[in-house]
Design a protein around this motif. Sequence first.
Motif, PDB file in Angstrom:
ATOM      1  N   GLY A  20      57.457  89.406  57.632  1.00 53.97           N
ATOM      2  CA  GLY A  20      57.444  88.683  56.364  1.00 53.97           C
ATOM      3  C   GLY A  20      58.081  89.473  55.241  1.00 53.97           C
ATOM      4  N   SER A  21      58.395  88.750  54.171  1.00 50.86           N
ATOM      5  CA  SER A  21      58.926  89.402  52.971  1.00 50.86           C
ATOM      6  C   SER A  21      58.402  88.667  51.741  1.00 50.86           C
ATOM      7  N   ASP A  22      58.385  89.369  50.622  1.00 51.53           N
ATOM      8  CA  ASP A  22      57.861  88.804  49.384  1.00 51.53           C
ATOM      9  C   ASP A  22      58.544  87.495  49.000  1.00 51.53           C
ATOM     10  N   SER A  23      59.808  87.370  49.320  1.00 55.50           N
ATOM     11  CA  SER A  23      60.543  86.173  48.922  1.00 55.50           C
ATOM     12  C   SER A  23      60.082  84.917  49.666  1.00 55.50           C
ATOM     13  N   TYR A  24      59.406  85.060  50.802  1.00 58.73           N
ATOM     14  CA  TYR A  24      58.925  83.900  51.551  1.00 58.73           C
ATOM     15  C   TYR A  24      57.415  83.677  51.420  1.00 58.73           C
ATOM     16  N   ASP A  25      56.727  84.543  50.709  1.00 59.81           N
ATOM     17  CA  ASP A  25      55.272  84.416  50.592  1.00 59.81           C
ATOM     18  C   ASP A  25      54.860  83.065  50.020  1.00 59.81           C
ATOM     19  N   GLY A  26      55.542  82.600  49.002  1.00 59.12           N
ATOM     20  CA  GLY A  26      55.209  81.315  48.385  1.00 59.12           C
ATOM     21  C   GLY A  26      55.325  80.159  49.367  1.00 59.12           C
ATOM     22  N   LEU A  27      56.362  80.187  50.197  1.00 61.00           N
ATOM     23  CA  LEU A  27      56.550  79.141  51.206  1.00 61.00           C
ATOM     24  C   LEU A  27      55.373  79.108  52.174  1.00 61.00           C
ATOM     25  N   TRP A  28      54.977  80.267  52.686  1.00 60.00           N
ATOM     26  CA  TRP A  28      53.897  80.319  53.670  1.00 60.00           C
ATOM     27  C   TRP A  28      52.538  80.018  53.040  1.00 60.00           C
ATOM     28  N   PHE A  30      52.239  77.825  50.665  1.00 64.28           N
ATOM     29  CA  PHE A  30      52.332  76.367  50.572  1.00 64.28           C
ATOM     30  C   PHE A  30      52.019  75.726  51.924  1.00 64.28           C
ATOM     31  N   ILE A  31      52.597  76.266  52.985  1.00 69.87           N
ATOM     32  CA  ILE A  31      52.423  75.717  54.330  1.00 69.87           C
ATOM     33  C   ILE A  31      50.968  75.776  54.776  1.00 69.87           C
ATOM     34  N   THR A  32      50.256  76.834  54.436  1.00 66.24           N
ATOM     35  CA  THR A  32      48.900  77.036  54.948  1.00 66.24           C
ATOM     36  C   THR A  32      47.853  76.139  54.298  1.00 66.24           C
ATOM     37  N   ILE A  97      49.642  96.593  57.111  1.00 64.97           N
ATOM     38  CA  ILE A  97      50.034  95.185  57.219  1.00 64.97           C
ATOM     39  C   ILE A  97      50.262  94.582  55.842  1.00 64.97           C
ATOM     40  N   ARG A  98      50.923  93.452  55.848  1.00 66.25           N
ATOM     41  CA  ARG A  98      51.136  92.687  54.617  1.00 66.25           C
ATOM     42  C   ARG A  98      49.951  91.741  54.463  1.00 66.25           C
ATOM     43  N   ILE A  99      49.213  91.882  53.395  1.00 59.40           N
ATOM     44  CA  ILE A  99      48.098  90.980  53.121  1.00 59.40           C
ATOM     45  C   ILE A  99      48.517  90.096  51.959  1.00 59.40           C
ATOM     46  N   VAL A 100      48.842  88.863  52.292  1.00 60.90           N
ATOM     47  CA  VAL A 100      49.286  87.908  51.286  1.00 60.90           C
ATOM     48  C   VAL A 100      48.085  87.118  50.778  1.00 60.90           C
ATOM     49  N   GLN A 101      47.133  86.901  51.664  1.00 62.49           N
ATOM     50  CA  GLN A 101      45.917  86.175  51.313  1.00 62.49           C
ATOM     51  C   GLN A 101      44.752  86.853  52.022  1.00 62.49           C
ATOM     52  N   SER A 102      43.586  86.789  51.435  1.00 62.67           N
ATOM     53  CA  SER A 102      42.429  87.449  52.017  1.00 62.67           C
ATOM     54  C   SER A 102      41.254  86.479  52.073  1.00 62.67           C
ATOM     55  N   ARG A 103      40.461  86.606  53.120  1.00 62.12           N
ATOM     56  CA  ARG A 103      39.234  85.823  53.294  1.00 62.12           C
ATOM     57  C   ARG A 103      38.149  86.780  53.778  1.00 62.12           C
ATOM     58  N   ARG A 148      49.047  81.628  59.291  1.00 60.80           N
ATOM     59  CA  ARG A 148      47.840  82.449  59.261  1.00 60.80           C
ATOM     60  C   ARG A 148      48.135  83.894  59.669  1.00 60.80           C
ATOM     61  N   ILE A 149      49.072  84.083  60.585  1.00 60.19           N
ATOM     62  CA  ILE A 149      49.500  85.436  60.959  1.00 60.19           C
ATOM     63  C   ILE A 149      50.308  86.032  59.815  1.00 60.19           C
ATOM     64  N   TYR A 150      51.226  85.258  59.301  1.00 61.16           N
ATOM     65  CA  TYR A 150      52.085  85.719  58.213  1.00 61.16           C
ATOM     66  C   TYR A 150      51.256  86.206  57.029  1.00 61.16           C
ATOM     67  N   LEU A 151      50.212  85.461  56.681  1.00 57.39           N
ATOM     68  CA  LEU A 151      49.401  85.779  55.506  1.00 57.39           C
ATOM     69  C   LEU A 151      48.425  86.937  55.744  1.00 57.39           C
ATOM     70  N   GLY A 152      48.245  87.324  57.000  1.00 56.81           N
ATOM     71  CA  GLY A 152      47.343  88.435  57.323  1.00 56.81           C
ATOM     72  C   GLY A 152      45.929  88.000  57.639  1.00 56.81           C
ATOM     73  N   LEU A 153      45.743  86.744  58.050  1.00 59.55           N
ATOM     74  CA  LEU A 153      44.401  86.199  58.234  1.00 59.55           C
ATOM     75  C   LEU A 153      43.945  86.063  59.687  1.00 59.55           C
TER      76      LEU A 153
END
Length: 187
Positions: A20-28, A30-32, A97-103, A148-153
């Motif tokens: 993943g990269s910061d430029s695609y975080d918003g897309l993922w 949105f998708i999740t 790892i890249r943690i874009v979202q956390s739960r 969910r993998i991309y976001l680190g969940l």
Amino acid sequence: MLEKLLSLDTQLFVYLNGLGSDSYDGLWLFITKQINWIPFFLLLFYIIYKKIGKRQTLYVLLFIALLILITDQCTNLFKYTVQRLRPCNNPDIKGVIRIVQSRSSFSFFSGHAANSMAAAMFIYLLLKPYFKYVFFLFLWPLIFAYSRIYLGLHYPIDILCGYLFGMLSGLFVFRIYQFTQIKYFPL
């Protein structure tokens, strides 16, 4: 054996998450979110309505709601029984790892994967007689769950087990739907 499998699962997660990269975080992000898929769901229900009619569509909606309820509750039962930490909460890999979202809830198995695959399987079986390319419907749970993998969940095994559970529950509830539809709501 289990430790080796979990180690490989973690290594695969770290690799996939690292793509993943910061430029695609918003897309993922949105998708999740399930709410962002509403236009897709409305399209599916419109197609179902056109193929089987109003009365049968309402019946299908009832069964899909039951399916999601069953899948979601079973997912929670597994999560709180197994209690596998999410990758974003795992101290062994949290720093790499890249943690874009956390739960704070547990990881095994993925409810997103289970619910989306269950619904996709049910709708696939329902629409298969009408459309040659309805198997493309399975792209939805693949994209949805990869988020969910991309976001680190979730780990890949969480996703695969969610898929398997979703596939089986979708098939099981569809068989019940067929049985009750023939008996109580014939076409």
